[in-house]
Motif scaffolding. Structure first.
Motif, PDB file in Angstrom:
ATOM      1  N   LEU A 197      -7.027  -6.819  -1.058  1.00 10.30           N
ATOM      2  CA  LEU A 197      -5.585  -6.549  -0.987  1.00 10.30           C
ATOM      3  C   LEU A 197      -4.922  -7.255   0.192  1.00 10.30           C
ATOM      4  O   LEU A 197      -3.718  -7.077   0.426  1.00 10.30           O
ATOM      5  CB  LEU A 197      -5.335  -5.040  -0.865  1.00 10.30           C
ATOM      6  CG  LEU A 197      -5.792  -4.167  -2.042  1.00 10.30           C
ATOM      7  CD1 LEU A 197      -5.491  -2.698  -1.747  1.00 10.30           C
ATOM      8  CD2 LEU A 197      -5.114  -4.590  -3.336  1.00 10.30           C
ATOM      9  N   VAL A 236       2.851   6.724  -5.339  1.00 11.54           N
ATOM     10  CA  VAL A 236       2.592   7.004  -6.754  1.00 11.54           C
ATOM     11  C   VAL A 236       1.421   7.974  -6.887  1.00 11.54           C
ATOM     12  O   VAL A 236       1.443   8.904  -7.700  1.00 11.54           O
ATOM     13  CB  VAL A 236       2.319   5.702  -7.528  1.00 11.54           C
ATOM     14  CG1 VAL A 236       1.799   6.003  -8.933  1.00 11.54           C
ATOM     15  CG2 VAL A 236       3.583   4.861  -7.618  1.00 11.54           C
ATOM     16  N   SER A 237       0.383   7.771  -6.075  1.00 11.00           N
ATOM     17  CA  SER A 237      -0.779   8.665  -6.118  1.00 11.00           C
ATOM     18  C   SER A 237      -0.416  10.056  -5.626  1.00 11.00           C
ATOM     19  O   SER A 237      -0.874  11.062  -6.183  1.00 11.00           O
ATOM     20  CB  SER A 237      -1.920   8.079  -5.275  1.00 11.00           C
ATOM     21  OG  SER A 237      -2.378   6.851  -5.819  1.00 11.00           O
ATOM     22  N   THR A 289       0.834  -1.214   0.000  1.00 14.17           N
ATOM     23  CA  THR A 289       0.000   0.000   0.000  1.00 14.17           C
ATOM     24  C   THR A 289       0.863   1.256   0.000  1.00 14.17           C
ATOM     25  O   THR A 289       0.435   2.306  -0.498  1.00 14.17           O
ATOM     26  CB  THR A 289      -0.942   0.024   1.222  1.00 14.17           C
ATOM     27  OG1 THR A 289      -0.174   0.099   2.433  1.00 14.17           O
ATOM     28  CG2 THR A 289      -1.825  -1.218   1.259  1.00 14.17           C
ATOM     29  N   ASP A 330       3.660   1.643  -1.714  1.00 14.57           N
ATOM     30  CA  ASP A 330       4.083   1.880  -3.088  1.00 14.57           C
ATOM     31  C   ASP A 330       2.970   2.537  -3.900  1.00 14.57           C
ATOM     32  O   ASP A 330       3.215   3.450  -4.698  1.00 14.57           O
ATOM     33  CB  ASP A 330       4.497   0.559  -3.741  1.00 14.57           C
ATOM     34  CG  ASP A 330       5.686  -0.082  -3.043  1.00 14.57           C
ATOM     35  OD1 ASP A 330       6.185   0.496  -2.060  1.00 14.57           O
ATOM     36  OD2 ASP A 330       6.118  -1.159  -3.471  1.00 14.57           O
ATOM     37  N   SER A 331       1.739   2.068  -3.697  1.00 13.54           N
ATOM     38  CA  SER A 331       0.602   2.647  -4.411  1.00 13.54           C
ATOM     39  C   SER A 331       0.346   4.078  -3.953  1.00 13.54           C
ATOM     40  O   SER A 331       0.059   4.968  -4.770  1.00 13.54           O
ATOM     41  CB  SER A 331      -0.652   1.788  -4.193  1.00 13.54           C
ATOM     42  OG  SER A 331      -1.779   2.389  -4.752  1.00 13.54           O
ATOM     43  N   SER A 332       0.462   4.303  -2.652  1.00 16.02           N
ATOM     44  CA  SER A 332       0.178   5.622  -2.093  1.00 16.02           C
ATOM     45  C   SER A 332       1.160   6.671  -2.591  1.00 16.02           C
ATOM     46  O   SER A 332       0.765   7.787  -2.952  1.00 16.02           O
ATOM     47  CB  SER A 332       0.208   5.549  -0.564  1.00 16.02           C
ATOM     48  OG  SER A 332       0.023   6.815   0.011  1.00 16.02           O
ATOM     49  N   SER A 355     -10.347   5.091  -5.190  1.00 19.81           N
ATOM     50  CA  SER A 355      -9.453   4.092  -5.785  1.00 19.81           C
ATOM     51  C   SER A 355      -9.926   2.675  -5.487  1.00 19.81           C
ATOM     52  O   SER A 355      -9.199   1.718  -5.744  1.00 19.81           O
ATOM     53  CB  SER A 355      -8.032   4.282  -5.240  1.00 19.81           C
ATOM     54  OG  SER A 355      -8.014   4.168  -3.832  1.00 19.81           O
ATOM     55  N   ARG A 376      -2.883   9.734 -12.204  1.00 18.39           N
ATOM     56  CA  ARG A 376      -4.110   9.215 -11.614  1.00 18.39           C
ATOM     57  C   ARG A 376      -5.318  10.038 -12.077  1.00 18.39           C
ATOM     58  O   ARG A 376      -5.177  11.157 -12.583  1.00 18.39           O
ATOM     59  CB  ARG A 376      -4.039   9.259 -10.091  1.00 18.39           C
ATOM     60  CG  ARG A 376      -2.923   8.452  -9.472  1.00 18.39           C
ATOM     61  CD  ARG A 376      -3.072   6.974  -9.694  1.00 18.39           C
ATOM     62  NE  ARG A 376      -2.318   6.207  -8.713  1.00 18.39           N
ATOM     63  CZ  ARG A 376      -1.911   4.955  -8.874  1.00 18.39           C
ATOM     64  NH1 ARG A 376      -2.190   4.321 -10.007  1.00 18.39           N
ATOM     65  NH2 ARG A 376      -1.241   4.336  -7.929  1.00 18.39           N
TER      66      ARG A 376
END
Length: 686
Positions: A237, A25-26, A19, A21-23, A667, A51
């Motif tokens: 997830l 990027v956002s 989470t 890594d995704s955060s 998301s 995004r």
């Protein structure tokens, strides 16, 4: 620990780390679109990804809330000889580098704690990047033990936050001063732990740091439709949101911190923060950055996250969140009737958001436009109620109607309907009007016994004279009539009254426009009284030759709860505002119908975390209102009542048919109601 249990724990820990890594990027996507200024996030992502505007806004308000608390803490403690920030589960956050570059870390140190693997990866990124490495003080000895990066103002530790003794020992060795004013930061970290573990962290921090401010950003409201989708997303997830079970709302989170040793606590959902602590000028700047038309999901996302500040010690009490003002949209709370209205699913597959509908005759409903999982195209259908229930029949041809969302289809006196407005994208409004009539050689729909599955209609573009209004979507259109009007050549005719909406250049429109239906002429009509505030996503119902308008989203992005009547006069029309008591909770993206003197307002979105809108009944004669919740226990999927259609299926039977609805849930994925539902209004009408 058994090997299988250890492997399971390791798998969950890895899922939580993903989470991060995704955060990041956002966050980088929002920064790249200038939602906030952070030039360091780009160094923590392998590949930049743009995004959706909804996600950019969501990460903006998260960033803004945390940054607000950090800046307030640093301001309150600016005269202290030493202050520090302790970030739990920091991930790839760039906070230290931003503050260091801004020169706001005078006499301050930042301590970051996260899983060993995350700390190692972050340390490698920092030491290999000249920009990041240049903001560190290299005069200190090389890091050792759990400390992976060490400078005079920054320490990165690889320790499991759940292991209190290890964390306390590592922080002590890294130089954490227990007596110094400390900001403890936790962004969506504790909720991934079992509740007993996260409670222990909160208690441990209160005991360890007597002069401290705890700042936490997490989720709430797990039981409404959006909350259910949110939970399902994190379950997929393998990152369960444990805290929601015991602390489902802001009030429970406040009690949690007070019970765990904190002296004061303030908890705001993100709607309260955004409208109470973000200046209007800043909100306007952010809202103008990208084309945007996902207001429902934006406000729902904000009602399902909170920012919390809890304090110990008199000094940092001053840094507690304190909204500058409370919006009327948040100050009016629903007062529920003890009666809940039952909702039942209809076994026919119809889904879509942004559709428009009109009742052709009892038991026959025309649907046009919208967007579904199959995409967007010039689609239309008719829902027919037969002896065996409802069924859907496709309509041909429909290519002339074009691809459109958030338009109106209004039944004309006599036969047919007018399709007006809408959009294919937030940059492309649909121009022109279309008249839809059924094949005069046959009935609107064939007998069910014939087994046909399509209905032919005639679609004709209306060529109108006069000065047309600007194109728009999220408007309303209703039939009005005027018996006498000496100043207008269209005297005694029916008018299509178009009100409000938005387009690519105007966030809200406040004009009201009249189209003479018979003469197909845009007509200037005298309208007296105070003009209503501009709005979109409201409702309008024909009433005694005029119109009743309710709610909508206003010019400041805040829902409205007013009830307005446009009444015919000798010369034209006049606006009147009803003083409804108790005042209905402001909302938008709802549907409404009139039954006698009662306005039935269904669904929509409001800014409250206290449940979701059900039905509010406004008695026009008595100027009173009653709020009803919905009993959806018989509906097997989350029922989202926004961006949907609603029709009275038979004037003799107080039953509503609710069609479509849903949206892109931040998301967490897209949810569309897969079937229509029916709602009996008998208990609400009395």
């Amino acid at each position: 620990m058994k090997p299988a249990t250890h492997r399971q724990k390791k798998k969950k820990d890895t899922a939580v780390q993903v989470t991060n890594d995704s955060s990041v990027v956002s966050k980088e996507s929002a920064a790249a679109r200038c939602y906030f200024n952070d030039v360091f996030l780009q160094h923590f992502v392998c590949r930049a990804v743009r995004r959706a505007p909804l996600i950019n806004r969501g990460y903006y308000v998260r960033w803004k809330a945390v940054d607000h608390c950090v800046r307030m803490f640093l301001h309150i403690t600016e005269k202290c000889s030493q202050r520090q920030i302790l970030s739990l589960g920091a991930g790839f956050d760039s906070l230290y580098f931003r503050l260091r570059a801004d020169e706001t870390l005078d006499r301050a140190a930042v301590f970051e704690v996260d899983f060993l693997d995350v700390a190692r990866r972050k340390a490698a990124l920092i030491t290999s990047n000249t920009t990041l490495r240049g903001l560190l003080d290299s005069r200190l000895p090389p890091p050792a033990g759990p400390v992976h990066v060490r400078s005079s103002q920054y320490r990165l530790l690889g320790v499991d936050v759940r292991e209190e003794s290890q964390v306390e020992e590592a922080l002590g060795a890294a130089g954490l001063d227990r007596a110094a004013p400390t900001l403890i930061l936790s962004e969506v970290v504790l909720t991934y732990m079992e509740t007993q573990r996260s409670d222990a962290v909160i208690s441990w921090a209160a005991k360890l740091l007597p002069q401290s401010l705890f700042v936490m950003y997490e989720q709430i409201q797990p039981h409404d439709p959006f909350g259910r989708i949110m939970q399902e997303h994190f379950l997929k997830l393998n990152s369960t949101l444990h805290a929601l079970r015991h602390y489902p709302d802001a009030s429970a989170q406040r009690r949690r911190f007070l019970d765990k040793g904190w002296e004061q606590c303030v908890c705001l959902d993100m709607n309260e923060f955004y409208f109470g602590l973000v200046p209007e000028e800043e909100r306007s700047r952010v809202e103008s950055l990208e084309p945007f038309d996902e207001y429902e999901e934006w406000h729902q996302k904000c009602s399902h996250y909170f920012i919390l500040t809890a304090s110990r010690g008199s000094l940092v009490d001053q840094a507690l969140l304190a909204p500058a003002s409370v919006s009327p949209a948040l100050s009016i709370s629903p007062s529920w009737s003890p009666t809940a209205l039952s909702v039942h699913a209809v076994p026919v597959w119809v889904e879509g958001l942004g559709m428009a509908s009109t009742s052709l005759s009892p038991g026959k409903v025309l649907l046009t436009g919208g967007s579904s999982r199959r995409g967007r195209w010039p689609m239309a259908s008719v829902l027919i109620r037969g002896q065996e229930g409802w069924r859907s029949i496709s309509v041909e041809p429909v290519e002339d109607l074009g691809v459109r969302l958030y338009h109106t289809v209004t039944c004309l006196p006599g036969r047919g309907a007018v399709v007006y407005g809408g959009r294919s994208s937030p940059l492309n409004p649909i121009r022109g009007l279309f008249k839809v009539t059924f094949d005069p050689c046959g009935p609107p729909c064939p007998p069910e016994s014939e087994g046909q599955d399509s209905v032919k209609v005639c679609v004709e573009q209306m060529v109108c004279t006069g000065d047309p209004p600007p194109p728009r979507w999220r408007h309303t259109a209703a039939i009005t009539s005027h018996k006498e009007n000496s100043c207008c050549f269209s005297a005694g005719r029916d008018f299509l009254f178009v009100f409000g909406g938005q387009n690519q250049s105007e966030a809200v429109l406040g004009d009201g426009c009249f189209l003479s239906v018979d003469q197909q002429h845009w007509t200037e009509m005298p309208v007296e009284g105070a003009a209503p505030p501009a709005r979109h996503s409201h409702s309008a119902c024909s009433y005694q030759g005029g119109v009743v308008v309710f709610g909508g989203l206003g010019g400041e992005g805040v829902p409205l709860g007013d009830t307005l009547v446009l009444r015919p006069t000798e010369r034209g029309f006049c606006w009147e505002r009803m003083d409804v008591r108790p005042p209905p909770v402001p909302r938008y993206s709802h549907c409404a119908h009139l039954t006698g003197e009662k306005l039935i307002v269904v669904g929509g979105v409001w800014l409250h975390s206290d449940g979701v809108p059900g039905v509010v009944v406004v008695d026009i004669t008595a100027c009173s209102s009653v709020e009803f919740s919905l009993d959806t226990t018989s509906v097997p999927w989350p029922l989202m009542l926004h961006s949907f259609c609603c029709e009275l299926t038979d004037p003799e039977e107080p039953v509503l048919l609710l069609i479509g609805g849903g949206g892109n849930c931040f998301s967490f994925g897209t949810h569309l109601n897969p079937q229509p539902v029916t709602m009996e209004l008998g208990a609400a009408l009395g």
